[in-house]
Design a protein around this motif. Sequence first.
Motif, short mmCIF file in Angstrom:
data_model
loop_
_atom_site.label_atom_id
_atom_site.label_comp_id
_atom_site.label_asym_id
_atom_site.label_seq_id
_atom_site.Cartn_x
_atom_site.Cartn_y
_atom_site.Cartn_z
N ALA A 218 1.26 -0.98 0.21
CA ALA A 218 0.18 -0.07 0.21
C ALA A 218 0.87 1.38 0.16
CB ALA A 218 -1.10 0.04 0.92
N ALA A 219 1.84 1.34 0.85
CA ALA A 219 3.11 2.36 0.50
C ALA A 219 3.88 2.84 -0.74
CB ALA A 219 3.81 2.08 2.10
N TYR A 220 3.76 1.63 -1.06
CA TYR A 220 4.73 1.89 -2.50
C TYR A 220 3.38 2.25 -3.36
CZ TYR A 220 6.33 0.28 -7.23
OH TYR A 220 6.67 0.46 -8.88
N ALA A 221 2.39 1.28 -3.08
CA ALA A 221 1.35 2.36 -4.19
C ALA A 221 0.73 3.90 -4.24
CB ALA A 221 -0.39 1.65 -4.01
N LYS A 222 1.14 4.20 -2.57
CA LYS A 222 0.76 5.82 -2.28
C LYS A 222 1.48 6.55 -3.10
CE LYS A 222 -0.44 8.43 1.44
NZ LYS A 222 -1.18 8.70 2.66
N GLN A 223 2.91 5.67 -2.74
CA GLN A 223 4.50 6.90 -3.48
C GLN A 223 3.90 6.73 -4.96
OE1 GLN A 223 7.78 5.23 -2.50
NE2 GLN A 223 9.17 6.83 -3.21
N HIS A 224 3.96 5.79 -5.36
CA HIS A 224 3.97 6.74 -7.42
C HIS A 224 2.62 5.73 -7.62
CE1 HIS A 224 8.26 4.43 -6.98
NE2 HIS A 224 7.67 4.19 -5.52
N HIS A 225 1.67 6.40 -7.16
CA HIS A 225 -0.12 6.53 -7.93
C HIS A 225 -0.11 5.17 -7.58
CE1 HIS A 225 1.29 10.36 -6.19
NE2 HIS A 225 2.09 10.81 -6.47
N VAL A 226 -0.94 4.25 -7.79
CA VAL A 226 -0.68 3.33 -8.03
C VAL A 226 -2.23 2.83 -7.34
CG1 VAL A 226 -0.75 0.75 -8.72
CG2 VAL A 226 1.31 2.49 -9.05
N GLN A 254 -5.50 3.28 -0.04
CA GLN A 254 -5.04 2.62 -0.29
C GLN A 254 -5.57 1.14 -1.25
OE1 GLN A 254 -2.50 4.40 -2.55
NE2 GLN A 254 -2.83 5.16 -1.02
N PHE A 255 -6.18 0.15 -1.15
CA PHE A 255 -7.35 -1.12 -1.42
C PHE A 255 -8.72 -0.64 -1.47
CE2 PHE A 255 -2.84 -3.27 -0.58
CZ PHE A 255 -2.92 -3.77 -1.14
N GLY A 256 -9.32 0.67 -1.13
CA GLY A 256 -10.79 0.44 -1.21
C GLY A 256 -11.25 0.16 -0.15
#
Length: 447
Positions: A218-226, A254-256
């Motif tokens: 989730a942190a990666y997705a947030k940082q890279h706007h995934v 992030q996962f909703g």
Amino acid sequence: MTALYTRFCRSVLFPLHERLKSHSSVAQRRALEQSQWFNAETLQAMQLQNLRRFAATIAANVPWYQRLFSEHHIEPASMTLDDLQRLPRLDKPTLRANTEAFKSRVANKLARFNTGGSSGQPLIFFLGERVSHDVAAKWRATRWWGVDIGDKELVLWGSPIEVGTQDRIKNLRDKFLRTQLFPAFDLGESGIKQFIKSYRAFRPAHLFGYPSALARVAAYAKQHHVDLKQNELKVVFVTAERLYEEQRALIREQFGASVANGYGARDAGFIAHECPEGGMHVSAEDIIVEILREDSTPCRPGESGEITITHLRTSDFPFVRYRTGDVAALSTQACRCGRGLPMLERIEGRSTDFVFAQDGTAMHGLALIYVVRDIAGVHSFRIIQHSVDELEVMLVTTEWDAVRDQQVIDGMRARLGQSVSVKLNHCAHIPTEANGKFRYIISHVRM
């Protein structure tokens, strides 16, 4: 079509699978879904009845408890919770030193398991009928969240039992039950990207895994706007580590999807699970949870102490007043969901650090733990990553030799990099932390 297939799995495929394995999980789940609505008094009466049945069985068939009940003048058929509390607490060293005495003489088809445990000390134990209980209790809990056997499940996990035994039968079972397993050991950038690729392609109804691993994704997705949000995803189940509120918030954002916490252990069983109203419900029909101070006296509701469990489905290899090493507090509140099951107010259990290879790859700390814990002669250990180039392994061993030293070194280098300096520190004792807890892996590296 998806809903039809789920019903087919739930009502036909999975019951057939469990019947072929001589498991009673289907019937147990049905019973648990009825008993969860009993009031507290009815559940306590059921628990006491189950305790007496369990005590009578182990007193007749398990050498350790034949002796122990006799020494404490306990009559199993009329056993009370006060009688139970007169028994000494059970710890891993006692189990390890008396394994054969804990086996029932009439046990049939015991399955051998081992775990490093939270203390880093390998423990061999055996399971029989409890396997069905664990399946049923988990199944009940997942249905609280609107997911069922046959709904697509993506698992981010690290146990060698699950990850390392992907034989044809298991692969076929997972395919029919629509479960995919993704190893949690390698969660550097490339590993996270591969997980996200699998997640997007599979479109699961629920995720299951370590909170630290899913929070890292989730942190990666947030940082890279995934964008990880998918309409199919209903809930993210997390277990095996302490769930921190910042992890819950990040995963949910992030996962909703909602995040549901679970508490249990391979040795202790499926103990408690969170419902949609936020209550952490104990599987009290078959598990007695005590929260105890260091002197073994019971904690007040809301007071933190060590979780000690008596699992009433372990008559083949009993766990009676078993010390988990985890810390929690009991709640006296009634949950808004209406279930009569008792609740844990909070869980302050241990969590596992990530470690980093020389090339920057992040991996779950269990990747290193599994190198050490199954080597014969290891009594206890602690792994300390001082830097990406320097690792220290503290070992308390018996019947050790240079070949096993090299086995540890080679295993660590295979995961972290061939030029990593691995220092083996053989010692007589590994101390606890200042707060009294034992950490079996410590990483000073942050990337």
